[in-house]
Design a protein around this motif. Sequence first.
Motif, PDB file in Angstrom:
ATOM      1  N   GLN A  61       1.111  -0.998  -0.190  1.00  0.00           N
ATOM      2  CA  GLN A  61       0.218  -0.638  -0.281  1.00  0.00           C
ATOM      3  C   GLN A  61       0.600   1.488   0.345  1.00  0.00           C
ATOM      4  OE1 GLN A  61      -3.003   0.272   2.717  1.00  0.00           O
ATOM      5  NE2 GLN A  61      -3.318  -2.017   3.149  1.00  0.00           N
ATOM      6  N   GLU A  62       0.948   2.049  -1.050  1.00  0.00           N
ATOM      7  CA  GLU A  62       1.553   3.162  -1.033  1.00  0.00           C
ATOM      8  C   GLU A  62       1.883   3.913  -0.443  1.00  0.00           C
ATOM      9  OE1 GLU A  62       4.690   5.449  -2.921  1.00  0.00           O
ATOM     10  OE2 GLU A  62       3.945   3.299  -3.945  1.00  0.00           O
ATOM     11  N   GLU A  63       0.371   4.628   0.239  1.00  0.00           N
ATOM     12  CA  GLU A  63       0.632   5.922   2.063  1.00  0.00           C
ATOM     13  C   GLU A  63       1.485   5.004   2.664  1.00  0.00           C
ATOM     14  OE1 GLU A  63      -2.965   2.463   1.717  1.00  0.00           O
ATOM     15  OE2 GLU A  63      -1.770   3.510   0.104  1.00  0.00           O
ATOM     16  N   ARG A  64       1.383   3.444   2.894  1.00  0.00           N
ATOM     17  CA  ARG A  64       2.762   2.655   4.317  1.00  0.00           C
ATOM     18  C   ARG A  64       4.276   2.722   3.870  1.00  0.00           C
ATOM     19  NH1 ARG A  64      -1.606  -2.054   6.385  1.00  0.00           N
ATOM     20  NH2 ARG A  64      -3.044  -0.307   7.017  1.00  0.00           N
ATOM     21  N   ALA A  69       9.102   1.300   5.359  1.00  0.00           N
ATOM     22  CA  ALA A  69      11.084   1.353   4.903  1.00  0.00           C
ATOM     23  C   ALA A  69      11.370   1.603   6.229  1.00  0.00           C
ATOM     24  CB  ALA A  69      11.105   2.432   3.778  1.00  0.00           C
ATOM     25  N   GLU A  70      11.231   2.343   7.041  1.00  0.00           N
ATOM     26  CA  GLU A  70      11.312   2.733   8.555  1.00  0.00           C
ATOM     27  C   GLU A  70      12.015   1.312   9.344  1.00  0.00           C
ATOM     28  OE1 GLU A  70       9.382   6.204  11.061  1.00  0.00           O
ATOM     29  OE2 GLU A  70       9.431   6.665   9.279  1.00  0.00           O
ATOM     30  N   ARG A  71      10.610   0.910   9.387  1.00  0.00           N
ATOM     31  CA  ARG A  71      10.168  -0.523   9.774  1.00  0.00           C
ATOM     32  C   ARG A  71      11.776  -1.767   9.274  1.00  0.00           C
ATOM     33  NH1 ARG A  71       4.290  -1.887  11.708  1.00  0.00           N
ATOM     34  NH2 ARG A  71       5.730  -3.865  11.690  1.00  0.00           N
ATOM     35  N   ASP A 105       6.358  -3.728  -8.323  1.00  0.00           N
ATOM     36  CA  ASP A 105       6.488  -2.420  -7.977  1.00  0.00           C
ATOM     37  C   ASP A 105       7.367  -2.089  -7.131  1.00  0.00           C
ATOM     38  OD1 ASP A 105       6.282   0.964  -8.315  1.00  0.00           O
ATOM     39  OD2 ASP A 105       5.146   0.006  -6.533  1.00  0.00           O
ATOM     40  N   VAL A 106       8.901  -2.296  -8.052  1.00  0.00           N
ATOM     41  CA  VAL A 106      10.118  -2.894  -7.522  1.00  0.00           C
ATOM     42  C   VAL A 106      10.663  -1.894  -6.595  1.00  0.00           C
ATOM     43  CG1 VAL A 106      12.320  -2.852  -7.776  1.00  0.00           C
ATOM     44  CG2 VAL A 106      11.328  -4.424  -8.913  1.00  0.00           C
ATOM     45  N   PRO A 107      10.319  -0.181  -7.331  1.00  0.00           N
ATOM     46  CA  PRO A 107      10.685   0.985  -6.358  1.00  0.00           C
ATOM     47  C   PRO A 107       9.794   1.114  -5.413  1.00  0.00           C
ATOM     48  CG  PRO A 107       9.863   1.137  -8.982  1.00  0.00           C
ATOM     49  CD  PRO A 107       9.683  -0.106  -8.319  1.00  0.00           C
ATOM     50  N   SER A 108       8.905   0.311  -5.075  1.00  0.00           N
ATOM     51  CA  SER A 108       8.599   0.976  -3.170  1.00  0.00           C
ATOM     52  C   SER A 108       8.422  -0.609  -2.913  1.00  0.00           C
ATOM     53  CB  SER A 108       6.843   1.385  -4.075  1.00  0.00           C
ATOM     54  OG  SER A 108       6.760   2.403  -4.233  1.00  0.00           O
TER      55      SER A 108
END
Length: 122
Positions: A61-64, A69-71, A105-108
């Motif tokens: 989910q893009e918004e997450r 990434a932090e986690r 979606d490789v970039p995300s």
Amino acid sequence: MSTADGIRVRRVYEAPEPADGARVLVDRLWPRGLSKEEARLTEWCKDVAPSTELRRWYGHQEERFDRFAERYRAELAQEDAQQALERLRARADEGPLTLLTAVKDVPSSHAAVLAEVLQEGS
């Protein structure tokens, strides 16, 4: 997806290229419908994949993504992951390194975050 320092990220379903160098699968699960021969892997490095819990929470989910990434970076700071990261850094020092993932979606993806972490530690 190309990155600096000879580390790039690609889908494991894409045909291998000579420029790939070491081909390392960084997913916890084996990609559906792909044989080991087709994958032409140098290594399958499950220890750097996100935990099942984190992967399910993210659900692409893009918004997450920023929180994911932090986690994920926090998971990569753990001892098991650190040892695997050192192996990957050593591979990158030897020549081109391609991180492979089955996600669309490789970039995300976690693989893109992993590439950044490897470059930061170089």
